[in-house]
Design a protein around this motif. Structure first.
Motif, PDB file in Angstrom:
ATOM      1  N   ALA A  49      50.944  44.153  36.341  1.00  0.00           N
ATOM      2  CA  ALA A  49      49.649  43.544  36.629  1.00  0.00           C
ATOM      3  C   ALA A  49      48.788  43.563  35.370  1.00  0.00           C
ATOM      4  O   ALA A  49      48.815  44.534  34.598  1.00  0.00           O
ATOM      5  CB  ALA A  49      48.937  44.289  37.761  1.00  0.00           C
ATOM      6  N   SER A 148      50.656  30.764  39.661  1.00  0.00           N
ATOM      7  CA  SER A 148      50.695  30.921  41.122  1.00  0.00           C
ATOM      8  C   SER A 148      51.966  30.322  41.699  1.00  0.00           C
ATOM      9  O   SER A 148      52.603  30.900  42.594  1.00  0.00           O
ATOM     10  CB  SER A 148      49.467  30.257  41.747  1.00  0.00           C
ATOM     11  OG  SER A 148      48.280  30.915  41.371  1.00  0.00           O
ATOM     12  N   SER A 153      50.255  36.436  41.741  1.00  0.00           N
ATOM     13  CA  SER A 153      48.956  36.397  42.392  1.00  0.00           C
ATOM     14  C   SER A 153      47.883  36.285  41.306  1.00  0.00           C
ATOM     15  O   SER A 153      47.753  37.170  40.458  1.00  0.00           O
ATOM     16  CB  SER A 153      48.733  37.667  43.216  1.00  0.00           C
ATOM     17  OG  SER A 153      47.429  37.702  43.751  1.00  0.00           O
ATOM     18  N   THR A 155      43.820  35.711  40.432  1.00  0.00           N
ATOM     19  CA  THR A 155      42.485  35.827  41.007  1.00  0.00           C
ATOM     20  C   THR A 155      41.442  35.663  39.912  1.00  0.00           C
ATOM     21  O   THR A 155      41.573  36.240  38.830  1.00  0.00           O
ATOM     22  CB  THR A 155      42.286  37.194  41.689  1.00  0.00           C
ATOM     23  OG1 THR A 155      43.313  37.390  42.656  1.00  0.00           O
ATOM     24  CG2 THR A 155      40.924  37.276  42.363  1.00  0.00           C
ATOM     25  N   ALA A 193      42.242  43.090  43.565  1.00  0.00           N
ATOM     26  CA  ALA A 193      43.139  41.999  43.173  1.00  0.00           C
ATOM     27  C   ALA A 193      44.312  42.501  42.351  1.00  0.00           C
ATOM     28  O   ALA A 193      45.444  42.008  42.490  1.00  0.00           O
ATOM     29  CB  ALA A 193      42.356  40.956  42.388  1.00  0.00           C
ATOM     30  N   SER A 194      44.072  43.474  41.484  1.00  0.00           N
ATOM     31  CA  SER A 194      45.132  43.956  40.596  1.00  0.00           C
ATOM     32  C   SER A 194      46.115  44.891  41.283  1.00  0.00           C
ATOM     33  O   SER A 194      47.119  45.285  40.673  1.00  0.00           O
ATOM     34  CB  SER A 194      44.517  44.659  39.380  1.00  0.00           C
ATOM     35  OG  SER A 194      43.780  45.809  39.784  1.00  0.00           O
ATOM     36  N   VAL A 196      47.989  43.988  43.615  1.00  0.00           N
ATOM     37  CA  VAL A 196      49.144  43.148  43.951  1.00  0.00           C
ATOM     38  C   VAL A 196      50.056  43.060  42.727  1.00  0.00           C
ATOM     39  O   VAL A 196      49.598  42.998  41.587  1.00  0.00           O
ATOM     40  CB  VAL A 196      48.673  41.748  44.386  1.00  0.00           C
ATOM     41  CG1 VAL A 196      49.864  40.865  44.754  1.00  0.00           C
ATOM     42  CG2 VAL A 196      47.681  41.847  45.534  1.00  0.00           C
ATOM     43  N   SER A 199      50.515  40.300  39.189  1.00  0.00           N
ATOM     44  CA  SER A 199      49.211  39.668  39.340  1.00  0.00           C
ATOM     45  C   SER A 199      48.497  39.547  37.999  1.00  0.00           C
ATOM     46  O   SER A 199      48.711  40.331  37.071  1.00  0.00           O
ATOM     47  CB  SER A 199      48.333  40.468  40.311  1.00  0.00           C
ATOM     48  OG  SER A 199      48.039  41.758  39.783  1.00  0.00           O
ATOM     49  N   THR A 201      44.416  39.099  37.056  1.00  0.00           N
ATOM     50  CA  THR A 201      43.028  39.059  37.515  1.00  0.00           C
ATOM     51  C   THR A 201      42.144  38.755  36.316  1.00  0.00           C
ATOM     52  O   THR A 201      42.174  39.476  35.317  1.00  0.00           O
ATOM     53  CB  THR A 201      42.600  40.395  38.143  1.00  0.00           C
ATOM     54  OG1 THR A 201      43.520  40.754  39.174  1.00  0.00           O
ATOM     55  CG2 THR A 201      41.191  40.290  38.711  1.00  0.00           C
TER      56      THR A 201
END
Length: 378
Positions: A49, A148, A153, A155, A193-194, A196, A199, A201
């Motif tokens: 992430a 995506s 993920s 964000t 958010a992070s 996931v 990901s 962010t």
């Protein structure tokens, strides 16, 4: 060749348009099949992430000069911690290059303001225009959307007011948007958010840029705001688990332009001759000319401005590579003549852009203070 005193971007190396592709590779989800994958020099360590914290207006030269006000960020500075803004070095252009992974000549946001082709109107890249579809103005899939689609993920954490803005749609569509207006909200949203995997962010802070415009980067107010950004970055890092990497970047730097260094087009009427529309901003002016007047306008601007600005025709801008490879649809958005300021000069018009003359700090040109941005890994 790059004019003396300027720093030209090296697209595909360490510019803002290279950051998200580099993050994608580090997450194990390379974007692939596009020019932003070839020969990229920006390499980030693998992680499940990433959080990218973009501080508007935090130039690398400013951070070096005022490191005493930002001890946490200064502690992250290393040999490979400097990158480059895109051209012009302004928020709308830079944020679109960041979100799309493309240079300005491809994504088409070529300045703070630029002509809407076929009209005598300007598109303001920050406030937008209800008659301009952001998906048509910038038709390419964003890097966020491509990530995506690859299973990452993605964000965006930004102010609530920006969720439906034209710039958000042009630059950052394809990501989940989380509105957060205060520091605590931003950090909580980044934490969530992070969590996931995998990901990305992206979180944005505009306050340092606003302070620099109003008070200047040599002001006590700007130093106080820098200290607050430093504390926010440190708190964000402490709130994240160790496996999440945080990258602190900026969209551009800034220079203070004193009144004595400003050229007001309303006082130098010869600079208006042959000009039908002014765009860009005070440090990077797009000049749109009457038919057949380009060479005369360029000659007059060169003579009057002298060494205070580099004046190029549109063809010379294309050849310079400042905007990267330029697509045909983007060409008419660029000024017939472009003036990029040197030193602390500014080209203003109190009639057309009265707010610009109220600003102390400005940006948009290619000086190192404006172009060098931090790439700080925490």
């Amino acid at each position: 060749m790059t004019p003396e005193g300027f720093l030209a971007p090296e697209y595909g190396s360490r510019t803002l348009s290279d950051v998200v592709p580099a993050v994608a590779r580090s997450l194990g989800a390379p974007l692939g099949g596009s020019p932003d994958e070839a020969g990229v020099a920006l390499v980030l360590p693998p992680a499940p992430a990433y959080v990218v914290f973009l501080v508007d207006g935090l130039g690398a030269e400013l951070l070096r000069r005022y490191e005493h006000a930002a001890p946490f960020l200064a502690s992250l500075v290393g040999r490979d911690s400097v990158g480059s803004a895109t051209v012009p070095s302004t928020t709308a252009t830079s944020l679109t290059s960041f979100g799309t992974g493309l240079p300005p000549g491809a994504h088409g946001l070529v300045g703070y303001t630029s002509r809407i082709p076929g009209t005598d109107r300007l598109l303001n890249g920050l406030t937008w225009d209800s008659g301009v579809d952001p998906r048509e103005w910038q038709p390419h899939p964003t890097a966020f959307a491509r990530m995506s689609a690859a299973g990452v993920s993605v964000t965006v954490v930004n102010k609530r007011d920006f969720v439906t803005s034209g710039l958000t749609q042009a630059a950052h569509r394809g990501a989940e948007y989380v509105g957060a207006d205060r520091v605590g909200e931003r950090i909580a949203a980044v934490q969530a958010a992070s969590a996931v995997r995998p990901s990305l962010t992206y979180v944005y802070d505009a306050d340092l840029d606003w302070t620099g415009h109003k008070f200047g980067v040599a002001s006590t107010q700007w130093l106080q705001q820098l200290a607050m950004v430093d504390a926010e970055a440190e708190q964000m890092r402490e709130a994240l688990p160790g496996h999440v990497r945080m990258l602190v970047i900026a969209d551009h730097g800034m220079v203070d332009s004193p009144p004595a260094s400003r050229i007001d087009l309303d006082d130098r009427l010869e600079l208006r001759s042959g000009v039908t529309l002014l765009g860009g901003e005070a440090r990077f002016r797009h000049v749109y000319c009457a038919r057949g007047a380009v060479e005369d306008v360029a000659a007059t601007w060169r003579e009057v401005l002298g060494d205070r600005a580099q004046v190029l025709t549109r063809d010379e801008v294309v050849a310079s590579g400042w905007l990267g490879a330029i697509q045909p649809s983007v060409l008419p958005r660029i000024g017939d003549v472009v003036a990029a300021c040197r030193g602390d000069a500014a080209i203003i018009s109190t009639a057309d852009f009265p707010y610009e003359n109220q600003m102390v700090g400005l940006h948009g040109s290619l000086t190192p203070d404006e172009m060098r941005i931090p790439l700080l890994l925490a």
